[in-house]
Design a protein around this motif. Sequence first.
Motif, PDB file in Angstrom:
ATOM      1  N   UNK A 269     100.028  68.481  97.698  1.00  0.00           N
ATOM      2  CA  UNK A 269     101.064  67.337  97.174  1.00  0.00           C
ATOM      3  C   UNK A 269     101.632  66.591  98.466  1.00  0.00           C
ATOM      4  N   UNK A 270     101.368  66.983  99.504  1.00  0.00           N
ATOM      5  CA  UNK A 270     101.899  66.380 100.840  1.00  0.00           C
ATOM      6  C   UNK A 270     101.080  65.460 101.377  1.00  0.00           C
ATOM      7  N   UNK A 271      99.679  65.455 100.774  1.00  0.00           N
ATOM      8  CA  UNK A 271      98.701  64.592 101.439  1.00  0.00           C
ATOM      9  C   UNK A 271      98.369  63.462 100.624  1.00  0.00           C
ATOM     10  N   UNK A 272      98.460  62.241 101.171  1.00  0.00           N
ATOM     11  CA  UNK A 272      97.784  60.995 100.493  1.00  0.00           C
ATOM     12  C   UNK A 272      96.699  60.649 100.990  1.00  0.00           C
ATOM     13  N   UNK A 273      95.353  60.456 100.252  1.00  0.00           N
ATOM     14  CA  UNK A 273      94.068  59.906 100.967  1.00  0.00           C
ATOM     15  C   UNK A 273      94.230  58.553 100.949  1.00  0.00           C
ATOM     16  N   UNK A 274      94.040  57.742 101.985  1.00  0.00           N
ATOM     17  CA  UNK A 274      93.926  56.223 101.865  1.00  0.00           C
ATOM     18  C   UNK A 274      93.069  55.704 102.905  1.00  0.00           C
ATOM     19  N   UNK A 275      92.176  55.058 102.767  1.00  0.00           N
ATOM     20  CA  UNK A 275      91.087  54.477 103.482  1.00  0.00           C
ATOM     21  C   UNK A 275      91.595  53.293 104.198  1.00  0.00           C
ATOM     22  N   UNK A 276      91.363  53.108 105.315  1.00  0.00           N
ATOM     23  CA  UNK A 276      91.721  51.875 106.072  1.00  0.00           C
ATOM     24  C   UNK A 276      90.982  50.705 105.707  1.00  0.00           C
ATOM     25  N   UNK A 277      91.468  49.636 105.690  1.00  0.00           N
ATOM     26  CA  UNK A 277      90.650  48.279 105.458  1.00  0.00           C
ATOM     27  C   UNK A 277      89.270  48.338 106.266  1.00  0.00           C
ATOM     28  N   UNK A 278      88.159  48.096 105.740  1.00  0.00           N
ATOM     29  CA  UNK A 278      87.000  48.364 106.400  1.00  0.00           C
ATOM     30  C   UNK A 278      86.414  49.704 106.467  1.00  0.00           C
ATOM     31  N   UNK A 279      86.916  50.501 105.728  1.00  0.00           N
ATOM     32  CA  UNK A 279      86.421  51.844 105.593  1.00  0.00           C
ATOM     33  C   UNK A 279      86.122  52.315 104.292  1.00  0.00           C
ATOM     34  N   UNK A 280      84.891  51.961 103.873  1.00  0.00           N
ATOM     35  CA  UNK A 280      84.379  52.465 102.612  1.00  0.00           C
ATOM     36  C   UNK A 280      85.006  51.265 101.526  1.00  0.00           C
ATOM     37  N   UNK A 281      85.474  50.228 102.010  1.00  0.00           N
ATOM     38  CA  UNK A 281      86.390  49.134 101.161  1.00  0.00           C
ATOM     39  C   UNK A 281      87.753  49.887 100.747  1.00  0.00           C
ATOM     40  N   UNK A 282      88.479  50.584 101.442  1.00  0.00           N
ATOM     41  CA  UNK A 282      89.868  51.183 101.051  1.00  0.00           C
ATOM     42  C   UNK A 282      90.682  50.243 101.276  1.00  0.00           C
ATOM     43  N   UNK A 283      91.841  50.337 100.700  1.00  0.00           N
ATOM     44  CA  UNK A 283      93.062  49.467 100.689  1.00  0.00           C
ATOM     45  C   UNK A 283      94.238  50.114 101.536  1.00  0.00           C
ATOM     46  N   UNK A 284      94.953  49.297 102.363  1.00  0.00           N
ATOM     47  CA  UNK A 284      96.145  50.049 102.821  1.00  0.00           C
ATOM     48  C   UNK A 284      97.227  50.729 102.028  1.00  0.00           C
ATOM     49  N   UNK A 285      97.825  51.629 102.762  1.00  0.00           N
ATOM     50  CA  UNK A 285      98.960  52.463 101.756  1.00  0.00           C
ATOM     51  C   UNK A 285     100.125  51.426 101.908  1.00  0.00           C
ATOM     52  N   UNK A 286     100.943  51.423 100.782  1.00  0.00           N
ATOM     53  CA  UNK A 286     102.216  51.050 100.929  1.00  0.00           C
ATOM     54  C   UNK A 286     103.391  51.515 101.722  1.00  0.00           C
ATOM     55  N   UNK A 287     102.826  52.953 102.161  1.00  0.00           N
ATOM     56  CA  UNK A 287     103.770  53.677 102.974  1.00  0.00           C
ATOM     57  C   UNK A 287     103.280  53.730 104.428  1.00  0.00           C
ATOM     58  N   UNK A 288     104.120  53.145 105.337  1.00  0.00           N
ATOM     59  CA  UNK A 288     103.539  53.187 106.846  1.00  0.00           C
ATOM     60  C   UNK A 288     103.331  54.622 107.382  1.00  0.00           C
ATOM     61  N   UNK A 289     102.267  54.695 107.705  1.00  0.00           N
ATOM     62  CA  UNK A 289     101.784  56.193 108.428  1.00  0.00           C
ATOM     63  C   UNK A 289     102.643  56.868 109.226  1.00  0.00           C
ATOM     64  N   UNK A 290     103.452  55.997 109.907  1.00  0.00           N
ATOM     65  CA  UNK A 290     104.458  56.542 110.932  1.00  0.00           C
ATOM     66  C   UNK A 290     105.561  57.083 110.161  1.00  0.00           C
ATOM     67  N   UNK A 291     105.795  56.875 108.994  1.00  0.00           N
ATOM     68  CA  UNK A 291     107.012  57.651 108.351  1.00  0.00           C
ATOM     69  C   UNK A 291     106.839  58.972 108.142  1.00  0.00           C
ATOM     70  N   UNK A 292     105.581  59.485 108.089  1.00  0.00           N
ATOM     71  CA  UNK A 292     105.690  60.816 108.093  1.00  0.00           C
ATOM     72  C   UNK A 292     105.099  61.491 109.347  1.00  0.00           C
TER      73      UNK A 292
END
Length: 75
Positions: A14-37
């Motif tokens: 439940x602590x892990x959110x899988x998000x691809x970066x733009x350009x990686x398999x068509x993923x979209x950026x997360x609304x939560x900045x990675x440095x928040x965690x």
Amino acid sequence: MQKGAGRCPTLNASDIQTVSQPGEAGGQPSDVPPDMHGIVRQMTETYLVGGYRYTTLADAIAQARRMAKQEPVSP
């Protein structure tokens, strides 16, 4: 090769959110900045020699040279 760099905290699914970066398999950026965690993305070059991974070119070259010495010479 690098040895263990210490213990990592345990994460629950439940602590892990899988998000691809733009350009990686068509993923979209997360609304939560990675440095928040406390997550920091770090790109690392790796060198593969004889089935092993090395993070420094000097170590990879040294292994390739050791492997070349072990190869039998054809008559």
